[in-house]
Design a protein around this motif. Structure first.
Motif, PDB file in Angstrom:
ATOM      1  N   GLU A  15       0.824  -1.207   0.000  1.00 32.67           N
ATOM      2  CA  GLU A  15       0.000   0.000   0.000  1.00 32.67           C
ATOM      3  C   GLU A  15       0.857   1.256   0.000  1.00 32.67           C
ATOM      4  O   GLU A  15       0.528   2.251  -0.649  1.00 32.67           O
ATOM      5  CB  GLU A  15      -0.962  -0.008   1.189  1.00 32.67           C
ATOM      6  CG  GLU A  15      -2.151  -0.933   0.983  1.00 32.67           C
ATOM      7  CD  GLU A  15      -2.841  -0.726  -0.366  1.00 32.67           C
ATOM      8  OE1 GLU A  15      -3.237   0.421  -0.666  1.00 32.67           O
ATOM      9  OE2 GLU A  15      -2.960  -1.704  -1.123  1.00 32.67           O
ATOM     10  N   SER A  16       1.967   1.221   0.728  1.00 31.50           N
ATOM     11  CA  SER A  16       2.850   2.391   0.717  1.00 31.50           C
ATOM     12  C   SER A  16       3.505   2.549  -0.654  1.00 31.50           C
ATOM     13  O   SER A  16       3.717   3.675  -1.123  1.00 31.50           O
ATOM     14  CB  SER A  16       3.919   2.274   1.804  1.00 31.50           C
ATOM     15  OG  SER A  16       4.824   1.217   1.527  1.00 31.50           O
ATOM     16  N   LEU A  17       3.806   1.428  -1.317  1.00 28.13           N
ATOM     17  CA  LEU A  17       4.348   1.502  -2.673  1.00 28.13           C
ATOM     18  C   LEU A  17       3.316   2.073  -3.639  1.00 28.13           C
ATOM     19  O   LEU A  17       3.647   2.865  -4.529  1.00 28.13           O
ATOM     20  CB  LEU A  17       4.789   0.118  -3.144  1.00 28.13           C
ATOM     21  CG  LEU A  17       6.041  -0.462  -2.479  1.00 28.13           C
ATOM     22  CD1 LEU A  17       6.283  -1.887  -2.964  1.00 28.13           C
ATOM     23  CD2 LEU A  17       7.263   0.405  -2.741  1.00 28.13           C
ATOM     24  N   GLU A  20       3.189   5.715  -3.186  1.00 30.73           N
ATOM     25  CA  GLU A  20       4.390   6.342  -3.759  1.00 30.73           C
ATOM     26  C   GLU A  20       4.277   6.491  -5.271  1.00 30.73           C
ATOM     27  O   GLU A  20       4.528   7.576  -5.821  1.00 30.73           O
ATOM     28  CB  GLU A  20       5.619   5.490  -3.422  1.00 30.73           C
ATOM     29  CG  GLU A  20       6.910   6.031  -4.009  1.00 30.73           C
ATOM     30  CD  GLU A  20       8.074   5.070  -3.842  1.00 30.73           C
ATOM     31  OE1 GLU A  20       9.014   5.148  -4.661  1.00 30.73           O
ATOM     32  OE2 GLU A  20       8.043   4.240  -2.911  1.00 30.73           O
ATOM     33  N   ILE A  21       3.894   5.431  -5.961  1.00 32.59           N
ATOM     34  CA  ILE A  21       3.819   5.500  -7.418  1.00 32.59           C
ATOM     35  C   ILE A  21       2.646   6.376  -7.854  1.00 32.59           C
ATOM     36  O   ILE A  21       2.742   7.118  -8.836  1.00 32.59           O
ATOM     37  CB  ILE A  21       3.727   4.090  -8.049  1.00 32.59           C
ATOM     38  CG1 ILE A  21       3.868   4.158  -9.569  1.00 32.59           C
ATOM     39  CG2 ILE A  21       2.447   3.377  -7.667  1.00 32.59           C
ATOM     40  CD1 ILE A  21       5.216   4.562 -10.055  1.00 32.59           C
ATOM     41  N   ARG A  22       1.564   6.354  -7.095  1.00 29.47           N
ATOM     42  CA  ARG A  22       0.411   7.191  -7.437  1.00 29.47           C
ATOM     43  C   ARG A  22       0.763   8.667  -7.329  1.00 29.47           C
ATOM     44  O   ARG A  22       0.268   9.489  -8.116  1.00 29.47           O
ATOM     45  CB  ARG A  22      -0.771   6.856  -6.525  1.00 29.47           C
ATOM     46  CG  ARG A  22      -2.052   7.573  -6.886  1.00 29.47           C
ATOM     47  CD  ARG A  22      -3.195   7.122  -6.010  1.00 29.47           C
ATOM     48  NE  ARG A  22      -3.591   5.754  -6.298  1.00 29.47           N
ATOM     49  CZ  ARG A  22      -4.466   5.051  -5.577  1.00 29.47           C
ATOM     50  NH1 ARG A  22      -5.016   5.598  -4.505  1.00 29.47           N
ATOM     51  NH2 ARG A  22      -4.782   3.825  -5.913  1.00 29.47           N
ATOM     52  N   ALA A  73       4.771  -5.640  -6.851  1.00 27.61           N
ATOM     53  CA  ALA A  73       5.080  -4.204  -6.920  1.00 27.61           C
ATOM     54  C   ALA A  73       5.053  -3.721  -8.363  1.00 27.61           C
ATOM     55  O   ALA A  73       4.545  -2.623  -8.658  1.00 27.61           O
ATOM     56  CB  ALA A  73       6.442  -3.937  -6.285  1.00 27.61           C
ATOM     57  N   PHE A  74       5.595  -4.519  -9.269  1.00 27.87           N
ATOM     58  CA  PHE A  74       5.586  -4.147 -10.689  1.00 27.87           C
ATOM     59  C   PHE A  74       4.167  -4.050 -11.221  1.00 27.87           C
ATOM     60  O   PHE A  74       3.824  -3.100 -11.937  1.00 27.87           O
ATOM     61  CB  PHE A  74       6.390  -5.170 -11.489  1.00 27.87           C
ATOM     62  CG  PHE A  74       6.186  -5.078 -12.977  1.00 27.87           C
ATOM     63  CD1 PHE A  74       6.396  -3.886 -13.656  1.00 27.87           C
ATOM     64  CD2 PHE A  74       5.768  -6.184 -13.698  1.00 27.87           C
ATOM     65  CE1 PHE A  74       6.200  -3.800 -15.035  1.00 27.87           C
ATOM     66  CE2 PHE A  74       5.579  -6.116 -15.071  1.00 27.87           C
ATOM     67  CZ  PHE A  74       5.788  -4.923 -15.742  1.00 27.87           C
ATOM     68  N   ALA A  75       3.319  -5.013 -10.877  1.00 23.06           N
ATOM     69  CA  ALA A  75       1.932  -4.996 -11.347  1.00 23.06           C
ATOM     70  C   ALA A  75       1.204  -3.761 -10.829  1.00 23.06           C
ATOM     71  O   ALA A  75       0.437  -3.121 -11.563  1.00 23.06           O
ATOM     72  CB  ALA A  75       1.211  -6.274 -10.903  1.00 23.06           C
ATOM     73  N   ILE A  76       1.439  -3.417  -9.573  1.00 29.21           N
ATOM     74  CA  ILE A  76       0.824  -2.218  -8.993  1.00 29.21           C
ATOM     75  C   ILE A  76       1.292  -0.981  -9.752  1.00 29.21           C
ATOM     76  O   ILE A  76       0.498  -0.086 -10.082  1.00 29.21           O
ATOM     77  CB  ILE A  76       1.164  -2.113  -7.501  1.00 29.21           C
ATOM     78  CG1 ILE A  76       0.410  -3.197  -6.710  1.00 29.21           C
ATOM     79  CG2 ILE A  76       0.841  -0.723  -6.957  1.00 29.21           C
ATOM     80  CD1 ILE A  76       0.844  -3.317  -5.259  1.00 29.21           C
ATOM     81  N   LEU A 249       1.067  -6.080 -18.927  1.00 25.12           N
ATOM     82  CA  LEU A 249       0.065  -5.656 -19.905  1.00 25.12           C
ATOM     83  C   LEU A 249      -1.338  -5.709 -19.298  1.00 25.12           C
ATOM     84  O   LEU A 249      -2.112  -4.751 -19.409  1.00 25.12           O
ATOM     85  CB  LEU A 249       0.143  -6.572 -21.128  1.00 25.12           C
ATOM     86  CG  LEU A 249      -0.428  -6.055 -22.450  1.00 25.12           C
ATOM     87  CD1 LEU A 249       0.263  -4.771 -22.866  1.00 25.12           C
ATOM     88  CD2 LEU A 249      -0.269  -7.121 -23.530  1.00 25.12           C
ATOM     89  N   GLY A 250      -1.668  -6.814 -18.641  1.00 21.72           N
ATOM     90  CA  GLY A 250      -2.978  -6.915 -18.011  1.00 21.72           C
ATOM     91  C   GLY A 250      -3.189  -5.843 -16.950  1.00 21.72           C
ATOM     92  O   GLY A 250      -4.282  -5.281 -16.816  1.00 21.72           O
ATOM     93  N   SER A 251      -2.127  -5.541 -16.209  1.00 25.70           N
ATOM     94  CA  SER A 251      -2.221  -4.515 -15.170  1.00 25.70           C
ATOM     95  C   SER A 251      -2.439  -3.131 -15.773  1.00 25.70           C
ATOM     96  O   SER A 251      -3.164  -2.297 -15.204  1.00 25.70           O
ATOM     97  CB  SER A 251      -0.963  -4.526 -14.306  1.00 25.70           C
ATOM     98  OG  SER A 251      -0.828  -5.765 -13.627  1.00 25.70           O
TER      99      SER A 251
END
Length: 401
Positions: A15-17, A20-22, A73-76, A249-251
């Motif tokens: 969730e923290s990741l 961060e990316i958001r 993490a990558f998918a998120i 891709l799906g993500s």
């Protein structure tokens, strides 16, 4: 085969990741999405921001300058970037896939030379599909040749994301002297080498991903940039290239669906018909269309995380990731179709406003790419159907291997 990567035993706070990316998406990537689409601009500034925060090396072990995170993490990250700018997310997915393929199958010298610069903004991508084989992107007609110890590459590639923009290409072709279609090899190709010419990318949607044609004419590659061993290409394709590409891709398409739903929901809550003082949200048919999309989006989320965790488990155990190929293909199909249903519903509920140039029509155009991107949903369904009834997939040979 070299697939063991360093892993940390510390639990990851996903969730923290995501927060961060958001934050990067909301401050940097999303505000540029309209201009990226309108001008067909390659999202280099977005990629640089991701690199500075370490996200371009999300899966690269810390030893080689990455963050050493996992497929979850990558998918998120792909999902959140897809919500802000689908073009950027597709470029990001291809980049992460290319560097992960080097991390899995490269030697220490290759990791030193190609992975460490990623933190400074170096961008990689795949260059696999060829015009002659159409949607059968895994099948090559081109074949490398030898000149002394060097390899000479000649190929006409199609739909290479970041064509003309990437710093290096993870390139697939037949091995010199190949006798069968499965005898393929991979090379890491510096984009600055002479003989590489990229074509024009002008498409309906995802106009910033520059997924155009690219020609390799007499491109000389030194033996130290052969990835893996000669003839190992099928393994690299099935267990190195495809898994990370498909979960990413799906993500991305999950993120597009979420973006369409969020934007449409906000619009119908705020748009009021003054004749009867009713919001669009007060009409049952509008709410039902949004509810249908919400249910479809929620159906993807646990599937996404489950598949990402399974990829991490396979990698930790040193098992081939091709074991998850068909489940990942199914996820890609469903995510692309959910994105198309979500963007169509967003156009429907926003009426004439949605039809105008802007976020709704842009997401609708972007989502269409998901149906055609390899494996296209038509081809992918055929794989799944054949597997169900016990027929060979016929990827490389008529009648199957």
């Amino acid at each position: 085969m070299s697939i063991n990567l360093e892993n940390t035993s510390a639990p990851t706070n996903y969730e923290s990741l995501r927060v961060e990316i958001r934050d990067i998406v909301d401050k940097i990537i999303k505000p540029r999405a309209e201009a990226t689409d309108r001008e067909g601009t390659f999202p280099r500034l977005n990629l640089q921001a991701l690199a500075e925060a370490g996200w371009n090396g999300v899966l690269i072990p810390e030893r080689w300058g990455g963050r050493g995170l996992d497929h979850v993490a990558f998918a998120i990250a792909a999902e959140e970037i897809g919500k802000g700018c689908p073009s950027t997310s597709l470029v990001y997915v291809m980049h992460v896939g290319a560097v992960q393929t080097i991390a899995l199958y490269g030697n220490d010298d290759q990791k030193e030379r190609w992975l460490k610069p990623v933190r400074s903004g170096s961008v990689g991508t795949y260059s696999t599909s060829e015009r002659a084989s159409g949607g059968h992107w895994w099948f090559n007609f081109s074949e490398a040749s030898r000149d002394g110890e060097d390899y000479i590459l000649n190929a006409e590639k199609s739909f290479t994301t970041s064509s003309g923009q990437a710093d290096f290409y993870v390139f697939q072709t037949r091995t010199p002297g190949a006798q069968t279609p499965t005898d393929v090899s991979f090379f890491i190709v510096d984009s600055k080498l002479p003989g590489i010419t990229s074509g024009v990318w002008d498409a309906l949607g995802v106009r910033g991903n520059h997924s155009g044609p690219i020609k390799y004419e007499g491109v000389r590659v030194a033996p130290q940039d052969k990835l893996g061993t000669e003839g190992q290409g099928r393994e690299i394709l099935e267990s190195g290239v495809s898994p990370v590409y498909l979960i990413g891709l799906g993500s991305t398409w999950l993120g597009v669906a979420e973006a369409a739903l969020e934007a449409a929901t906000e619009y119908v809550k705020g748009m009021v018909h003054r004749d009867f003082n009713k919001r669009l949200a007060d009409y049952q048919i509008i709410r039902q269309q949004l509810a249908e999309v919400k249910i479809l989006v929620e159906s993807l989320k646990p599937w996404q995380i489950s598949l990402a965790k399974q990829l991490d488990e396979l990698q930790a155990q040193g098992r081939p990731q091709v074991e998850l190929l068909l489940p990942l293909v199914e996820f890609k199909i469903h995510a692309a179709e959910v994105a198309n249903k979500a963007t169509k519903a967003a156009l429907d509920v926003t009426g004439g406003y949605g039809y105008k140039k802007g976020v709704f029509e842009r997401l609708f155009r972007d989502a269409r790419a998901g149906i055609a991107m390899g494996p296209s949903n038509n081809i992918a369904r055929e794989w799944i159907g054949k597997a169900l009834v016990g027929l060979p997939l016929e990827l490389w040979h008529e009648g199957g291997d």
